[in-house]
Design a protein around this motif. Structure first.
Motif, mmCIF file in Angstrom:
data_model
loop_
_atom_site.group_PDB
_atom_site.id
_atom_site.type_symbol
_atom_site.label_atom_id
_atom_site.label_comp_id
_atom_site.label_asym_id
_atom_site.label_seq_id
_atom_site.Cartn_x
_atom_site.Cartn_y
_atom_site.Cartn_z
ATOM 1 N N SER A 194 -12.167 12.537 3.925
ATOM 2 C CA SER A 194 -12.127 13.906 3.405
ATOM 3 C C SER A 194 -10.674 14.290 3.115
ATOM 4 O O SER A 194 -9.736 13.637 3.590
ATOM 5 C CB SER A 194 -12.732 14.869 4.428
ATOM 6 N N PRO A 195 -10.449 15.357 2.349
ATOM 7 C CA PRO A 195 -9.067 15.776 2.054
ATOM 8 C C PRO A 195 -8.260 16.064 3.320
ATOM 9 O O PRO A 195 -7.075 15.708 3.403
ATOM 10 C CB PRO A 195 -9.247 17.027 1.197
ATOM 11 N N ASP A 196 -8.865 16.721 4.314
ATOM 12 C CA ASP A 196 -8.147 17.006 5.557
ATOM 13 C C ASP A 196 -7.827 15.717 6.310
ATOM 14 O O ASP A 196 -6.743 15.592 6.904
ATOM 15 C CB ASP A 196 -8.976 17.940 6.441
ATOM 16 N N ALA A 197 -8.762 14.757 6.296
ATOM 17 C CA ALA A 197 -8.514 13.483 6.969
ATOM 18 C C ALA A 197 -7.376 12.728 6.294
ATOM 19 O O ALA A 197 -6.517 12.140 6.964
ATOM 20 C CB ALA A 197 -9.789 12.647 6.982
ATOM 21 N N LEU A 198 -7.348 12.737 4.959
ATOM 22 C CA LEU A 198 -6.268 12.064 4.234
ATOM 23 C C LEU A 198 -4.931 12.726 4.524
ATOM 24 O O LEU A 198 -3.909 12.033 4.696
ATOM 25 C CB LEU A 198 -6.558 12.099 2.735
ATOM 26 N N ASP A 199 -4.904 14.037 4.606
ATOM 27 C CA ASP A 199 -3.653 14.734 4.895
ATOM 28 C C ASP A 199 -3.129 14.364 6.282
ATOM 29 O O ASP A 199 -1.918 14.169 6.465
ATOM 30 C CB ASP A 199 -3.861 16.246 4.797
ATOM 31 N N LEU A 200 -4.018 14.251 7.249
ATOM 32 C CA LEU A 200 -3.591 13.913 8.602
ATOM 33 C C LEU A 200 -3.123 12.463 8.695
ATOM 34 O O LEU A 200 -2.088 12.175 9.315
ATOM 35 C CB LEU A 200 -4.728 14.167 9.587
ATOM 36 N N ILE A 201 -3.854 11.543 8.081
ATOM 37 C CA ILE A 201 -3.475 10.132 8.189
ATOM 38 C C ILE A 201 -2.160 9.866 7.461
ATOM 39 O O ILE A 201 -1.371 9.001 7.865
ATOM 40 C CB ILE A 201 -4.602 9.231 7.647
ATOM 41 N N LYS A 202 -1.873 10.632 6.404
ATOM 42 C CA LYS A 202 -0.585 10.497 5.721
ATOM 43 C C LYS A 202 0.570 10.922 6.621
ATOM 44 O O LYS A 202 1.691 10.414 6.472
ATOM 45 C CB LYS A 202 -0.585 11.332 4.442
ATOM 46 N N ILE A 258 0.826 -1.213 0.000
ATOM 47 C CA ILE A 258 0.000 0.000 0.000
ATOM 48 C C ILE A 258 0.859 1.261 0.000
ATOM 49 O O ILE A 258 0.610 2.194 -0.775
ATOM 50 C CB ILE A 258 -0.952 -0.013 1.214
ATOM 51 N N LEU A 259 1.889 1.303 0.837
ATOM 52 C CA LEU A 259 2.707 2.505 0.965
ATOM 53 C C LEU A 259 3.903 2.510 0.025
ATOM 54 O O LEU A 259 4.611 3.531 -0.058
ATOM 55 C CB LEU A 259 3.188 2.661 2.414
ATOM 56 N N GLY A 260 4.154 1.394 -0.664
ATOM 57 C CA GLY A 260 5.291 1.338 -1.571
ATOM 58 C C GLY A 260 6.542 0.847 -0.873
ATOM 59 O O GLY A 260 6.656 0.868 0.356
ATOM 60 N N GLU A 283 9.701 -4.981 -5.690
ATOM 61 C CA GLU A 283 9.491 -3.536 -5.703
ATOM 62 C C GLU A 283 8.036 -3.223 -6.051
ATOM 63 O O GLU A 283 7.450 -3.830 -6.947
ATOM 64 C CB GLU A 283 10.423 -2.880 -6.727
ATOM 65 N N SER A 284 7.465 -2.301 -5.323
ATOM 66 C CA SER A 284 6.077 -1.913 -5.577
ATOM 67 C C SER A 284 5.927 -0.415 -5.368
ATOM 68 O O SER A 284 6.604 0.180 -4.521
ATOM 69 C CB SER A 284 5.114 -2.675 -4.652
ATOM 70 N N LYS A 285 5.042 0.180 -6.136
ATOM 71 C CA LYS A 285 4.749 1.600 -5.998
ATOM 72 C C LYS A 285 3.596 1.803 -5.020
ATOM 73 O O LYS A 285 2.756 0.929 -4.853
ATOM 74 C CB LYS A 285 4.401 2.204 -7.366
ATOM 75 N N ALA A 286 3.597 2.947 -4.402
ATOM 76 C CA ALA A 286 2.559 3.250 -3.414
ATOM 77 C C ALA A 286 1.200 3.384 -4.085
ATOM 78 O O ALA A 286 1.081 3.901 -5.202
ATOM 79 C CB ALA A 286 2.906 4.527 -2.658
ATOM 80 N N ILE A 287 0.186 2.896 -3.385
ATOM 81 C CA ILE A 287 -1.195 3.067 -3.834
ATOM 82 C C ILE A 287 -1.739 4.347 -3.204
ATOM 83 O O ILE A 287 -1.601 4.550 -1.988
ATOM 84 C CB ILE A 287 -2.066 1.871 -3.407
ATOM 85 N N PRO A 288 -2.322 5.233 -3.981
ATOM 86 C CA PRO A 288 -2.871 6.462 -3.380
ATOM 87 C C PRO A 288 -3.856 6.135 -2.260
ATOM 88 O O PRO A 288 -4.735 5.281 -2.414
ATOM 89 C CB PRO A 288 -3.565 7.149 -4.560
ATOM 90 N N LEU A 289 -3.697 6.804 -1.128
ATOM 91 C CA LEU A 289 -4.596 6.555 0.005
ATOM 92 C C LEU A 289 -6.030 6.940 -0.334
ATOM 93 O O LEU A 289 -6.967 6.487 0.332
ATOM 94 C CB LEU A 289 -4.122 7.322 1.232
ATOM 95 N N GLU A 290 -6.215 7.774 -1.350
ATOM 96 C CA GLU A 290 -7.569 8.100 -1.783
ATOM 97 C C GLU A 290 -8.308 6.858 -2.265
ATOM 98 O O GLU A 290 -9.539 6.780 -2.145
ATOM 99 C CB GLU A 290 -7.534 9.142 -2.898
ATOM 100 N N GLN A 291 -7.573 5.878 -2.778
ATOM 101 C CA GLN A 291 -8.192 4.624 -3.211
ATOM 102 C C GLN A 291 -8.386 3.672 -2.029
ATOM 103 O O GLN A 291 -9.339 2.899 -2.014
ATOM 104 C CB GLN A 291 -7.326 3.956 -4.277
ATOM 105 N N VAL A 292 -7.487 3.731 -1.061
ATOM 106 C CA VAL A 292 -7.602 2.860 0.113
ATOM 107 C C VAL A 292 -8.709 3.353 1.041
ATOM 108 O O VAL A 292 -9.450 2.551 1.625
ATOM 109 C CB VAL A 292 -6.253 2.793 0.863
ATOM 110 N N LEU A 293 -8.825 4.681 1.168
ATOM 111 C CA LEU A 293 -9.836 5.290 2.048
ATOM 112 C C LEU A 293 -10.709 6.222 1.209
ATOM 113 O O LEU A 293 -10.590 7.454 1.285
ATOM 114 C CB LEU A 293 -9.174 6.050 3.194
ATOM 115 N N PRO A 294 -11.592 5.673 0.410
ATOM 116 C CA PRO A 294 -12.385 6.522 -0.499
ATOM 117 C C PRO A 294 -13.352 7.452 0.216
ATOM 118 O O PRO A 294 -13.779 8.461 -0.363
ATOM 119 C CB PRO A 294 -13.140 5.508 -1.368
ATOM 120 N N ASP A 295 -13.727 7.143 1.461
ATOM 121 C CA ASP A 295 -14.698 7.973 2.183
ATOM 122 C C ASP A 295 -14.042 9.066 3.006
ATOM 123 O O ASP A 295 -14.748 9.835 3.685
ATOM 124 C CB ASP A 295 -15.558 7.103 3.101
#
Length: 437
Positions: free
Chosen positions: A257-265, A218-220, A243-255
């Motif tokens: 919000s942008p602020d929530a994704l920024d904090l969890i990152k 997930i994180l690469g 070797e693997s590339k990171a999966i965007p967290l927007e796909q892992v956590l589709p529900d």
């Protein structure tokens, strides 16, 4: 123990049984954690001593309160304030899914408790939803400090890497790190945050190696640039992953919000020193953007009555029960035709449909009744339950033919099944029942 009256059972953990009790003098409801001393010569477990010492020195509204400690038989009892449930129950409750304001309120209470511990140089090392208790007023409190330790950023103290529950274990622990800090708690906070949003674990690994594989998928794949000191970790060279590339967290956590994704990152960062601290996370824009956190008086309350676990030998079928019984009957018919008629209590030719009774000498070993489709209307599939009962020895029927006595160990009694025949019969029954289980 004379000061309390036990009124119910809450559960059982790794170190003892937890019961609900009431104080005889004050009438206060408490939770009693009974910890037995399994090795008396070794004294009290170190996990219990750490928990007692830490809780006696901690006074926070976001950490569960230890009320009393006393000896009881070959063990001791810890008396805690009674909590209604835990965060894991709230996440799994499909009838009342957590709303974004409730998630925000729970995370704020969790970070407040974690910040309180870290300011006192205490790392919990086992943060997970089951260790975050919810009071009858909806307040979240951190519990189970049995693995907590005092840490120092300047020292070179070694700790065990076998801590934290697998799904919430930081990557440095998965690589066998013996020197770490409060960053292991911050990683767990990020995992819990994502689980509240997704209603499912973010990194659900099935083993320690698989857990690391899920994180890297997930994180690469990390490198020395993104994770300084990675190659120096004890278990880094023991296992390699593609070797693997990171999966965007927007796909892992589709529900999210942008602020929530920024904090969890900011929590789910490989390099521990780059993870956002609990006190700084409390000042993140996520908590000040709409929707605002749910007020404490409006937080959901865990249910007072919890469903009892199903019986160990009771199973709910997904299809009519007659499908099972007819398949078993057909399989027994095939066995009936293949085995010698002398092995049954009555001959097949009589037209009687007997029970399949297997005899060894003069003692019946097992009796499997024939099951026919009932003539009444079928009940709905969801209302039927199939219960497995252990077969019990039964007395021979009066109608069963007398078996000739065995005169020596080398001569088999007519109608008796040998051990090899019984073994083969068991394999046949297993093969016949396997598609139904």
């Amino acid at each position: 123990m004379d000061a309390y009256t036990v009124v119910g059972r809450i559960g059982e953990g790794a170190h003892g049984v937890v019961v609900r009790a009431v104080h005889n003098n004050t009438g206060e409801l408490v939770a009693l954690k009974k910890v037995p001393l399994r090795r008396l010569h070794q004294g009290m477990p170190t996990t219990a001593l750490r928990e007692i010492k830490a809780l006696q020195q901690i006074n926070s509204q976001h950490v569960v309160r230890l009320l009393d400690v006393f000896a009881e038989g070959a063990g001791f009892v810890l008396a805690f304030e009674l909590m209604q449930g835990d965060l894991g129950e709230m996440i799994r409750d499909a009838t009342r899914p957590l709303t974004p304001p409730q998630v925000k309120a729970y995370l704020h209470m969790l970070l407040s408790g974690v910040a309180f511990l870290h300011q006192r140089n205490i790392m919990h090392r086992d943060l997970k939803p089951a260790n975050l208790l919810i009071s009858e007023k909806g307040q979240l409190k951190i519990a189970d400090l049995g693995l907590c330790r005092v840490f120092s950023r300047k020292g070179r103290r070694l700790y065990s890497h076998q801590v934290a529950t697998r799904w919430y274990r930081a990557p440095e622990l998965l690589y066998g790190a013996r020197q770490y800090d409060e960053g292991v708690d911050l990683w767990a906070v990020g995992c819990i945050f994502g689980e509240m949003i997704n209603c499912s674990p973010v990194f659900p690994g099935e083993s320690d190696i698989d857990q690391l594989c899920v994180v890297l998928r997930i994180l690469g794949t990390p490198s020395e640039v993104s994770w300084p000191g990675l190659s120096q970790l004890p278990d880094y060279k023991k296992i390699t992953f593609p070797e693997s590339k990171a999966i965007p967290l927007e796909q892992v956590l589709p529900d999210a919000s942008p602020d929530a994704l920024d904090l969890i990152k900011k929590f789910l960062v490989y390099f521990s020193e780059k993870r956002i601290s609990a006190s700084n996370a409390l000042m993140h824009d996520y908590f000040f953007s709409p929707p605002l956190p749910t007020p404490p008086t409006e937080m959901p309350i865990p249910p007072t009555t919890k469903p009892s676990p199903p019986a160990t030998q009771e199973y709910i079928t997904d299809f009519p029960i007659t499908d099972i019984t007819d398949s078993i009957a057909a399989r027994l018919d095939a066995l009936y035709m293949n085995l010698s008629s002398a092995a049954f209590s009555r001959p097949r030719e009589l037209g009687h449909v007997p029970s399949l009774s297997l005899y060894s000498r003069n003692t019946p070993l097992l009796q499997v009744p024939k099951i026919r489709r009932p003539q009444s209307h079928l009940q709905p599939a969801h209302s039927l339950r199939a219960t497995v009962h252990q077969a019990k020895p039964v007395e021979p029927r009066h109608s069963a033919p007398a078996l000739a006595p065995q005169t020596s160990t080398s001569v088999n009694t007519p109608g008796a099944l040998t051990v090899d025949e019984l073994r083969e019969l068991g394999k046949e029954l297993a093969l016949g029942l396997a598609p139904l289980l």
